[in-house]
Each structure stands twice: as structure tokens, then as C-alpha cells.
Design an enzyme around this catalytic site. Structure first.
Site, short mmCIF file in Angstrom:
data_model
loop_
_atom_site.label_atom_id
_atom_site.label_comp_id
_atom_site.label_asym_id
_atom_site.label_seq_id
_atom_site.Cartn_x
_atom_site.Cartn_y
_atom_site.Cartn_z
N SER A 1 0.76 -1.15 -0.25
CA SER A 1 -0.03 0.04 0.10
C SER A 1 0.91 1.19 -0.04
O SER A 1 2.19 1.20 0.63
CB SER A 1 -1.12 0.03 1.35
OG SER A 1 -1.51 1.24 1.39
N TYR B 1 -1.77 -0.24 10.52
CA TYR B 1 -1.70 -0.65 8.93
C TYR B 1 -0.56 -0.20 8.34
O TYR B 1 -0.09 -0.95 7.46
CB TYR B 1 -3.00 0.37 8.37
CG TYR B 1 -3.54 -0.22 7.00
CD1 TYR B 1 -3.77 -1.44 6.57
CD2 TYR B 1 -2.96 0.81 6.04
CE1 TYR B 1 -4.08 -1.75 5.58
CE2 TYR B 1 -3.24 0.53 4.49
CZ TYR B 1 -3.87 -0.61 4.26
OH TYR B 1 -4.29 -1.07 2.99
#
Length: 260
Positions: free
Chosen positions: A139, A152
Site C-alpha cells: 500500500s 496498517y
């Protein structure tokens, strides 16, 4: 034989979009999800023939389940040509709150160990065959740490580094390793975000571009490309300027905020 792609986290979002794209391209599907019934219902609704797909119920955070899944897939459908470790979760954390530490452990188990548990069982068979592509879903959030996103961001940074290490290990083998780093994609993972999401991309558009990168054997690709430029610029910012830029930015909802 018709090529086979295995995708984890295929019951929604990016995973589902990629499954549909590959089905439309004529691939056979091996789809992995905890919500196997919902996934099978979706496949039936798409009128994908039974001989073109199989669903495996497994939790990517459970190494034993994933090993069993891989064995079942190879026995039932053969060794995949492409394995996409897509499954992931995104939950805000505040590590000053003791109750959030197990949440962080859950995110890391799913997003990091889940990738290793997905790819691991297929490495030796692919090396023996001399071909195959292993795909890790990183990501843009893994490039710099964002306030309130510690779990995350840390997990995706780990995925990026893990895939880079794996790519070096498998370089002489004929097995390719591809790292995909999505920006903001319009999926259930992002729908609760309370902040601006530049260059928000529909999942079906991401799936098309991701499949092109995988077919080309790209070692690393940020999608959309505009977020790749943003990520590089953020990486170059001095820490003091970066910190000021993101001060006061809304955080990712925590478990207690969302009721999950």
C-alpha cells in the site's frame, strides 16, 4: 491448460474485482476467503462455470489452514500460475491504549503473516516447475507512517520489505515476485475514512491495471501512478515538515469507534 490464479480476500473489494477481471480474461479461479458462502453466492451470480472456479474457506492468519488450503488447491486444480496475497484489514489504533495492542497484533497477523502464509506453500512447487508469479499487496500507506494508522502502515511497510527480500531470494528460479501498492481504492476498506482521498480509483479499474502489472512481471508498481508520485514526494520530505503537514489529520476509526 487454462491458467489458474489464486486470490485471497476474494469476497469483497480489490480481491473480488481482481477475481472478476481474471475470470473475464479466461483464467480459472482459486478463491480464498473466510466468508466462503458469500463468495460462492457471488460467483454463482456472476455465472462463472463450476469447472472454472473453486472456493477455499481459510483464514490467512492461520498458517495451518493456509497450508491445507494450498494442498487442496494443488490437488483439485493444479499449481497456480499466479498467487495474489490480497487479504488485509485496516483498523485505526492508539498504542497508548492497552486495549488497542491486540488489535494491532490482529492487523499484523492478517496483513503480514497472512501474506507469508499465502505465498509460502507455493514457493517450492513453483521453483521446481521453474515458473510462476507471487504477488504481495502492499500500500502507499506503507511508504510513510501516518498518525492513527500505526498498525496498517507498519503492516504494509513490512509487506513491501518482505516481498523485496523474497524477490531477491527467488531471482534465479524463474519465479517472479510482484509488489503492488494501491493508493485509495473505493472499497469497504476505505468507505469509513473521514479524510480526503486523492485520486480515488474504482476497484475494477485497479484490477485491470494490477493485472497488467502482474502480466508484465513488474517488480513494484503503485496504482494509480499519481499516488506513486505523491508517495515519492512524501518520502523526500524532512520529518519536521512531514509531521506539520499531517498534524490534525483525521485518524482511521478504531475498533471502539466503529463498533467492530
Amino acid at each position: 491448460m487454462t491458467p489458474l490464479v489464486l486470490i485471497t480476500g476474494a469476497s469483497s473489494g480489490i480481491g473480488q474485482a481482481m477475481a472478476l477481471h481474471y475470470a473475464q480474461q479466461g483464467y480459472r479461479l482459486a478463491l480464498v476467503a473466510r466468508r466462503s458462502e458469500a463468495l460462492q453466492s457471488w460467483l454463482d451470480a456472476q455465472s462463472i462455470p463450476g469447472d472454472k472456479q473453486a472456493v477455499y474457506c481459510a483464514d490467512v492468519a492461520d498458517v495451518r489452514q493456509m497450508a491445507d488450503m494450498a494442498q487442496a488447491c494443488i490437488a483439485q486444480q493444479g499449481l497456480p500460475d499466479v498467487v495474489i496475497a490480497n487479504a488485509g484489514i485496516s483498523i485505526g489504533v492508539d498504542t497508548s491504549v492497552p486495549e488497542d495492542l491486540p488489535v494491532m497484533a490482529r492487523v499484523l497477523a492478517t496483513n503480514v503473516m497472512g501474506v507469508a502464509a499465502t505465498l509460502g506453500p507455493f514457493i517450492a512447487p513453483m521453483v521446481a516447475r521453474g515458473s510462476g508469479t507471487l504477488v504481495g499487496m502492499g500500500s502507499v500507506a506503507g511508504i510513510r507512517g501516518l498518525p492513527g494508522h500505526g498498525a496498517y502502515c507498519a503492516s504494509k511497510a513490512a509487506v513491501i520489505s518482505y516481498c523485496e527480500s523474497l524477490r531477491g531470494e527467488l531471482r534465479p528460479s524463474g519465479v517472479k515476485v510482484v509488489t503492488l501498492c494501491p493508493g485509495y481504492i473505493a472499497t469497504p476498506l476505505t468507505q469509513n475514512n473521514q479524510y480526503t482521498m486523492p485520486f480515488l480509483m474504482p476497484p475494477e479499474v485497479f484490477a485491470q491495471k494490477a493485472a497488467q502489472a502482474i502480466a508484465a512481471g513488474c517488480s513494484y508498481r503503485v496504482i494509480p501512478w499519481q499516488m506513486g508520485v505523491v508517495a515519492k514526494l512524501l518520502r523526500l520530505l524532512p520529518n519536521a515538515l512531514f509531521d506539520r503537514l499531517f498534524a490534525g489529520r483525521p485518524h482511521k476509526p478504531r475498533v471502539t469507534d466503529t463498533g467492530n
